[in-house]
Write a protein that holds these residues in place. Structure first.
Motif, mmCIF file in Angstrom:
data_model
loop_
_atom_site.group_PDB
_atom_site.id
_atom_site.type_symbol
_atom_site.label_atom_id
_atom_site.label_comp_id
_atom_site.label_asym_id
_atom_site.label_seq_id
_atom_site.Cartn_x
_atom_site.Cartn_y
_atom_site.Cartn_z
ATOM 1 N N ASP A 124 0.814 -1.225 0.000
ATOM 2 C CA ASP A 124 0.000 0.000 0.000
ATOM 3 C C ASP A 124 0.847 1.275 0.000
ATOM 4 O O ASP A 124 0.549 2.234 0.707
ATOM 5 N N LEU A 125 1.925 1.272 -0.801
ATOM 6 C CA LEU A 125 2.797 2.444 -0.859
ATOM 7 C C LEU A 125 2.096 3.646 -1.482
ATOM 8 O O LEU A 125 2.448 4.789 -1.194
ATOM 9 N N LEU A 126 1.075 3.388 -2.296
ATOM 10 C CA LEU A 126 0.284 4.479 -2.859
ATOM 11 C C LEU A 126 -0.276 5.355 -1.737
ATOM 12 O O LEU A 126 -0.153 6.576 -1.773
ATOM 13 N N ASN A 127 -0.865 4.725 -0.734
ATOM 14 C CA ASN A 127 -1.449 5.478 0.385
ATOM 15 C C ASN A 127 -0.424 5.877 1.436
ATOM 16 O O ASN A 127 -0.511 6.950 2.018
ATOM 17 N N LYS A 128 0.540 5.002 1.686
ATOM 18 C CA LYS A 128 1.507 5.254 2.746
ATOM 19 C C LYS A 128 2.542 6.315 2.373
ATOM 20 O O LYS A 128 3.024 7.035 3.248
ATOM 21 N N ILE A 129 2.896 6.409 1.093
ATOM 22 C CA ILE A 129 3.956 7.329 0.693
ATOM 23 C C ILE A 129 3.481 8.323 -0.371
ATOM 24 O O ILE A 129 3.539 9.534 -0.167
ATOM 25 N N CYS A 130 3.006 7.812 -1.495
ATOM 26 C CA CYS A 130 2.745 8.685 -2.651
ATOM 27 C C CYS A 130 1.610 9.679 -2.415
ATOM 28 O O CYS A 130 1.718 10.844 -2.808
ATOM 29 N N LYS A 131 0.548 9.243 -1.794
ATOM 30 C CA LYS A 131 -0.569 10.156 -1.511
ATOM 31 C C LYS A 131 -0.088 11.333 -0.658
ATOM 32 O O LYS A 131 -0.471 12.482 -0.902
ATOM 33 N N CYS A 132 0.765 11.068 0.301
ATOM 34 C CA CYS A 132 1.306 12.123 1.164
ATOM 35 C C CYS A 132 2.181 13.082 0.363
ATOM 36 O O CYS A 132 2.179 14.294 0.624
ATOM 37 N N CYS A 133 2.918 12.553 -0.595
ATOM 38 C CA CYS A 133 3.766 13.411 -1.442
ATOM 39 C C CYS A 133 2.904 14.353 -2.285
ATOM 40 O O CYS A 133 3.206 15.544 -2.415
ATOM 41 N N VAL A 134 1.838 13.825 -2.866
ATOM 42 C CA VAL A 134 0.902 14.656 -3.644
ATOM 43 C C VAL A 134 0.337 15.759 -2.753
ATOM 44 O O VAL A 134 0.325 16.943 -3.129
ATOM 45 N N GLN A 135 -0.101 15.401 -1.588
ATOM 46 C CA GLN A 135 -0.685 16.360 -0.661
ATOM 47 C C GLN A 135 0.326 17.441 -0.271
ATOM 48 O O GLN A 135 0.004 18.629 -0.265
ATOM 49 N N THR A 136 1.542 17.055 0.035
ATOM 50 C CA THR A 136 2.579 18.018 0.412
ATOM 51 C C THR A 136 2.833 19.023 -0.698
ATOM 52 O O THR A 136 2.916 20.227 -0.446
ATOM 53 N N VAL A 137 2.968 18.540 -1.924
ATOM 54 C CA VAL A 137 3.261 19.453 -3.039
ATOM 55 C C VAL A 137 2.120 20.432 -3.253
ATOM 56 O O VAL A 137 2.344 21.634 -3.404
ATOM 57 N N VAL A 138 0.900 19.965 -3.236
ATOM 58 C CA VAL A 138 -0.246 20.854 -3.458
ATOM 59 C C VAL A 138 -0.331 21.900 -2.351
ATOM 60 O O VAL A 138 -0.504 23.101 -2.624
#
Length: 146
Positions: free
Chosen positions: A125-139
């Motif tokens: 579940d790296l999509l939720n654990k890592i990548c989703k957080c990265c998207v949120q941080t950038v926005v």
């Protein structure tokens, strides 16, 4: 979570890549057609076509900054310097929160260029654990500096 961040995360969870998800909620502000934005950023996901170089969320943010502040035809270099300043700010804030701007480092070596790596990404579940957080941080960072 801000409204733009919420839109980005929903787009990302709907199957669009990280770069697409980041640029999408800023389209109206930037005068950019949403379909064009999705096509423009399509190759940038997973660190540029699963090459795991610079995080796609970060590259989507860099495109947004360029569209807002970048040097256009006939403009002087002041726009370039302002864009570089803002890009550095975005990247430094991202690194301070996540430790790196490089997809392969963010995913701790999970190789997205292989079927087994993609399965590991899903199984853990790296999509939720890592990548989703990265998207949120950038926005959220873009909302501060745009």
């Amino acid at each position: 979570m801000s409204k733009k961040s919420d839109i980005a995360v929903k787009k990302f969870l709907a199957g669009y890549n990280c770069a697409q998800a980041v640029l999408y909620p800023f389209c109206d502000d930037l005068g950019l057609d949403k379909d064009t934005a999705l096509k423009l950023t399509c190759g940038l996901g997973a660190g540029m076509a699963r090459m795991q170089e610079v995080c796609g969320a970060v590259t989507g943010g860099i495109i947004a900054l360029g569209l807002k502040n970048g040097r256009g035809d006939g403009q002087d270099k002041v726009s370039t310097e302002e864009t570089y300043r803002r890009v550095r700010e975005l990247m430094l804030q991202f690194v301070s929160k996540h430790g790196s701007c490089t997809c392969r480092e963010l995913l701790k070596g999970c190789g997205l260029d292989t079927a087994s790596g993609q399965q590991y990404y899903k199984d853990n579940d790296l999509l939720n654990k890592i990548c989703k957080c990265c998207v949120q941080t950038v926005v959220e960072t873009l909302e501060e500096i745009l």
